[in-house]
Design an enzyme around this catalytic site. Structure first.
Site, PDB file in Angstrom:
ATOM      1  N   HIS A  45       0.799  -1.227   0.000  1.00  0.00           N
ATOM      2  CA  HIS A  45       0.000   0.000   0.000  1.00  0.00           C
ATOM      3  C   HIS A  45       0.831   1.277   0.000  1.00  0.00           C
ATOM      4  O   HIS A  45       0.264   2.378  -0.043  1.00  0.00           O
ATOM      5  CB  HIS A  45      -0.969  -0.024   1.182  1.00  0.00           C
ATOM      6  CG  HIS A  45      -1.895  -1.200   1.116  1.00  0.00           C
ATOM      7  ND1 HIS A  45      -2.924  -1.284   0.202  1.00  0.00           N
ATOM      8  CD2 HIS A  45      -1.899  -2.373   1.791  1.00  0.00           C
ATOM      9  CE1 HIS A  45      -3.545  -2.431   0.338  1.00  0.00           C
ATOM     10  NE2 HIS A  45      -2.943  -3.118   1.293  1.00  0.00           N
ATOM     11  N   HIS A  69       4.247 -12.727   0.530  1.00  0.00           N
ATOM     12  CA  HIS A  69       3.864 -11.342   0.256  1.00  0.00           C
ATOM     13  C   HIS A  69       5.103 -10.462   0.059  1.00  0.00           C
ATOM     14  O   HIS A  69       4.975  -9.261  -0.119  1.00  0.00           O
ATOM     15  CB  HIS A  69       3.027 -10.836   1.443  1.00  0.00           C
ATOM     16  CG  HIS A  69       2.492  -9.459   1.315  1.00  0.00           C
ATOM     17  ND1 HIS A  69       1.923  -8.956   0.157  1.00  0.00           N
ATOM     18  CD2 HIS A  69       2.421  -8.437   2.219  1.00  0.00           C
ATOM     19  CE1 HIS A  69       1.525  -7.702   0.356  1.00  0.00           C
ATOM     20  NE2 HIS A  69       1.825  -7.375   1.598  1.00  0.00           N
TER      21      HIS A  69
END
Length: 281
Positions: free
Chosen positions: A96, A244
């Site tokens: 993000h 991730h």
């Protein structure tokens, strides 16, 4: 290590290694540190200048004692760019942190931010499960929600260093920072709709590469390939990784993809980058 003083007399620390422009600006996501780029930095710095930042309240940077928002972090990043003297920067944003990459492009313009690299981000509209996780992080369930996310992000990982990074570094941040991250991420999606929608609104268009490993969903990849077919400036590379954190798991491939985009090479298939309209069998 260079540092710059920003609002509230906060010291923002960053690495500055290598030579050549455009410089790469490594931006960690919320609840991570610039150590996420430890393996990627030397590979990229061998070819060009790299700036790698610790966000406010993260790592060696100050400013964690009071509340702050995404706009404050953006101001910190702009201060780093200006202090570095770099004429052009290509943000390389983890998760993000992509929202800050977008804002840097908007603030500095296409000439100073000619390209964007996104790492393992939800570039579509957020799925319901993720929206619920954001709510959980802003509630009394924050710890179990955080632990569930960390479990998902390292599922199937065997490298103890990656597991340690997730559980000790990311897991070392407390309730305030996780709730702040959830608040700011939710606000960004509510404002922009999705990263792809926000990217398509940039004028002029900005060559963008998304390098990712999660989720391992054919539909998610296919949607990005379809978007790229309509917007030829957008490229996606599904990496042979499971975590991730592809920059820790497959740093050679990530570095090669970044360099291919920044050097404006069109031989993307040599590094596994999926060109618009090409769906792997």
């Amino acid at each position: 290590m260079p540092e710059v003083r920003t609002s509230g007399d906060t010291r923002i620390h960053y690495d500055d290694v290598g030579r050549g422009e455009p410089a790469l600006l490594f931006i960690p996501g919320w609840n991570t540190t610039r150590d996420a780029f430890r393996d990627l930095l030397p590979r990229c710095a061998a070819r060009r200048r790299v700036l790698s930042v610790d966000l406010r309240g993260h790592g060696q940077s100050g400013g964690g004692g009071t509340d702050f928002d995404s706009a404050t972090v953006l101001d910190d990043l702009l201060a780093v760019v200006e202090a570095s003297g770099a004429r052009q920067v290509v943000p390389v944003a983890l998760s993000h942190a992509g929202w800050w990459a977008l804002e840097l492009r908007r603030e500095l313009g296409a000439e100073r931010v000619p390209k964007l690299v996104l790492l393992d981000w939800i570039v579509s509209e957020p799925p319901l499960a993720f929206t619920e996780a954001l709510r959980g992080l802003m509630s009394e369930r924050w710890m179990s929600t955080r632990d569930g996310l960390l479990d998902m992000w390292v599922a199937g990982v065997e490298d103890p260093n990656i597991i340690r990074y997730a559980r000790e570094v990311m897991g070392g941040f407390g309730e305030d920072m996780w709730a702040r991250a959830a608040r700011e991420i939710a606000s960004a999606y509510a404002r922009e709709g999705s990263p792809l929608r926000a990217l398509s609104g940039l004028s002029p268009t900005t060559p963008t590469l998304h390098l990712y490993s999660q989720p391992d969903s054919h539909d998610y990849l296919e949607a990005q390939v379809a978007f790229g077919a309509q917007h030829p400036w957008f490229h996606v590379m599904k990496l042979p990784a499971v975590s991730h954190f592809p920059m820790l798991e497959v740093p050679d491939l990530v570095a090669a993809g970044i360099e291919a985009l920044v050097s404006a090479q069109e031989t993307y298939m040599n590094t596994g980058i999926i060109m618009p309209g090409a769906v792997p069998g």
